[in-house]
Design an enzyme around this catalytic site. Structure first.
Site, PDB file in Angstrom:
ATOM      1  CE  LYS A 223      -3.333 -15.850  80.090  1.00  0.00           C
ATOM      2  NZ  LYS A 223      -4.662 -16.281  80.599  1.00  0.00           N
TER       3      LYS A 223
ATOM      4  CB  SER B  77       2.207 -20.954  78.273  1.00  0.00           C
ATOM      5  OG  SER B  77       2.641 -20.896  79.613  1.00  0.00           O
TER       6      SER B  77
END
Length: 402
Positions: free
Chosen positions: A55, A305
């Site tokens: 992110k 992720s």
């Protein structure tokens, strides 16, 4: 960048902007997953990225593109945790104030990390969608710039830099599979990869309990679904972003869903075999490979992720994963209420190689002359579990599950 589009050139520009900010995360070969699909499988370890997830790439690109006047007004965001940390870190790097709205019950380590990067945390509602609405209201009320977690060209371009790295690290990649929530990661990677290698298959993976994309793709536009409780809180988004949806609609080859058991099995595998700590939302790609290995054309890259997981949740998920993998049994066994009956049962279990993790001896609510033993057993896998159960039944024990 335009608010209506994002291009391959934007991804290239984002990579230059991130040169001294985001790490080039490693690509690790997985022997166990390679054996499962009959070809090479690699793990793209964004769980090792700064702030613990991908992110920070998109958040920093978005914030770095603000004018001095906009930075002076501060930024606001909403997130279950990873985008929160990315925004907090990114705003700190450029000297902007940040406020982050997080759902009630957000993992405590993510809350603590967000605050440690300098953001003010405000709790709002119980879902990311409620937090998003309140963050937007905050932006309108205060003039702070809203940093969307996935529905903005800068954010998508930043996440797309992962695709450029994968192509450099494994030029012969055949399939890239990754977690899919609002769509920023999948859209960015698909845009970057398909621009250079249109033959590479891109697969997005959603938690079965929070899967907005299948319904949206069927309808041809983003639709709202009501996510139910899932351990993969980071991808529990009720409605796809408009811009990510358009890119995913045209560029992504398939979207699949995985169960909670699939996710927990994948988390155990990553921890046990790859030595990678990954959060449930970050391991969805691996979960899909384990659930349907025959549908992934090698060489495969699964994007891990994020790795921001509460240790208490990790303990629960590991136990759930061991059960899903057939290495953990929970059952009840009625026994005659006489001295030595329990000792005989435990001796038999020891002889079968089953490890007793927990035991409860219950006398109330059972037939007169009986007791009930609730057992939690650790086994060596599905075959061993079947052997233990078969042996107990052969000895005349009545087994109760659930």
């Amino acid at each position: 960048m335009s608010d209506a589009e994002v291009t391959y050139d934007d991804v290239v520009a984002a990579r230059e902007l991130l040169a001294d900010v985001a790490l080039r995360t490693p690509l690790l070969h997985s022997h166990v997953l390679s054996d499962a699909i009959g070809g090479p499988v690699h793990l793209k370890c964004e769980n090792l990225q700064r702030s613990g997830s991908f992110k920070v790439r998109g958040a920093y690109v978005r914030i770095a593109g603000l004018t001095e006047e906009e930075r002076g007004r501060g930024v606001v965001a909403a997130s279950a945790g990873n985008h929160a940390q990315g925004v907090a870190l990114g705003s700190g790097l450029v000297g902007a104030r940040s406020t982050v709205y997080m759902p009630e019950g957000a993992p405590l380590p993510k809350v603590a990390a967000t605050r440690s990067y300098g953001a003010e945390v405000v709790f709002a509602g119980h879902t990311v969608d409620v937090a998003l609405a309140q963050a937007k209201e905050h932006a309108e009320r205060t003039g702070a710039v809203f940093i969307h977690p996935f529905d903005h060209p800068d954010v998508i371009a930043g996440q797309g830099t992962i695709g450029l790295e994968i192509l450099e690290q494994l030029p012969e990649v055949g399939t890239i599979v990754m977690s899919l929530g609002g769509g920023g990661l999948t859209a960015g990677v698909a845009l970057a990869v398909k621009s250079l290698r249109p033959g590479v298959r891109i697969v997005g993976v959603q938690a079965e309990r929070a899967a907005a994309y299948p319904a949206s793709l069927a309808a041809g536009h983003p639709v709202m679904v009501q996510p139910t409780s899932t351990m993969a809180d980071g991808i529990a988004v009720g409605r796809p972003g408009e811009l990510p949806f358009e890119l995913i609609h045209y560029l992504v080859d398939s979207v699949v869903t995985v169960t909670e058991s699939d996710i927990s099995r994948a988390l155990v595998l990553c921890l046990e075999r790859a030595k990678q700590v990954v959060e449930p939302a970050g391991v969805a790609g691996v979960a899909a490979i384990l659930a349907q290995p025959q549908v992934f054309e090698p060489p495969v890259v699964a994007v891990l992720s994020g790795g921001n997981i509460d240790p208490l949740l990790l303990a629960k998920v590991l136990r759930h994963g061991l059960a899903a993998a057939g290495r953990y049994l929970t059952l009840r066994v009625p026994l005659p209420d006489r001295p030595g009956a329990l000792a005989v049962l435990l001796t038999k279990l020891a002889g079968l190689g089953a490890n007793v993790l927990d035991i409860v001896h219950e006398r109330l609510g059972v037939h007169l002359g009986e007791v009930e033993v609730q057992l939690q057993l650790e086994t060596k896998g599905p075959a061993h579990s079947d052997e233990v159960l078969a042996s107990l039944r052969k000895e005349g024990y009545r087994l109760i599950f659930g």
